[in-house]
Design a protein around this motif. Structure first.
Motif, mmCIF file in Angstrom:
data_model
loop_
_atom_site.group_PDB
_atom_site.id
_atom_site.type_symbol
_atom_site.label_atom_id
_atom_site.label_comp_id
_atom_site.label_asym_id
_atom_site.label_seq_id
_atom_site.Cartn_x
_atom_site.Cartn_y
_atom_site.Cartn_z
ATOM 1 N N THR A 64 0.971 -1.270 -0.042
ATOM 2 C CA THR A 64 0.019 -0.020 -0.238
ATOM 3 C C THR A 64 0.961 0.885 0.012
ATOM 4 O O THR A 64 1.110 2.133 -0.320
ATOM 5 C CB THR A 64 -1.128 -0.020 1.277
ATOM 6 N N TRP A 68 1.054 3.946 -2.795
ATOM 7 C CA TRP A 68 0.536 5.993 -2.525
ATOM 8 C C TRP A 68 2.140 6.467 -3.346
ATOM 9 O O TRP A 68 2.122 7.531 -4.098
ATOM 10 C CB TRP A 68 0.587 6.021 -1.273
ATOM 11 N N ARG A 71 1.974 6.925 -6.706
ATOM 12 C CA ARG A 71 0.312 7.695 -6.957
ATOM 13 C C ARG A 71 1.263 8.956 -6.860
ATOM 14 O O ARG A 71 0.713 10.632 -8.104
ATOM 15 C CB ARG A 71 -0.737 7.224 -6.758
#
Length: 129
Positions: A64, A68, A71
């Motif tokens: 995760t 991120w 992103r």
């Protein structure tokens, strides 16, 4: 050519043939109740090996964080490209489209790298590494 015990069992429906009865008849079908389609079916049981273990909480958290990070990197580069496009068109007119077009190439390359990296990480998690 002599066939092994397992082949004989498969071809004759798990019956041992009489000594005079061959497993194959020249030019005829296979002796026994089973057909080739039934013989070629793969076993429905899963292969024996390592037990599949789901990803741990730490692995999911790490993935995760990595998602991120990608992103944020991609959104930052996209924002910089959009800002450059706005400034170039405002100050230089349509002639200023060259610089944002060149900035789009690294954005696409980064997106491709992100996809490949995340797909590899997920595959490693599924395989229990």
């Amino acid at each position: 050519m002599k066939r092994g015990l397992r082949s004989t069992r498969l071809l004759t429906g798990h019956r041992t043939p009489a000594p005079a009865q061959p497993a194959y008849r020249p030019g005829g079908p296979v002796v026994g109740p089973q057909t080739w389609a039934a013989l070629n079916m793969q076993p429905s049981q899963r292969a024996v090996g390592r037990a599949r273990v789901g990803p741990t909480r730490a692995q999911r958290r790490r993935l995760t964080r990595r998602v991120w990070a990608w992103r944020l990197l991609l959104s930052g580069w996209f924002t910089l490209t959009a800002l450059t496009l706005w400034v170039a068109v405002r100050w230089a007119g349509l002639a200023g489209l060259g610089c944002p077009a060149l900035m789009l190439c690294p954005l696409l390359l980064l997106a491709w790298c992100a996809v490949v990296d995340l797909r590899d990480r997920e595959a490693e998690m599924r395989n229990g590494r």
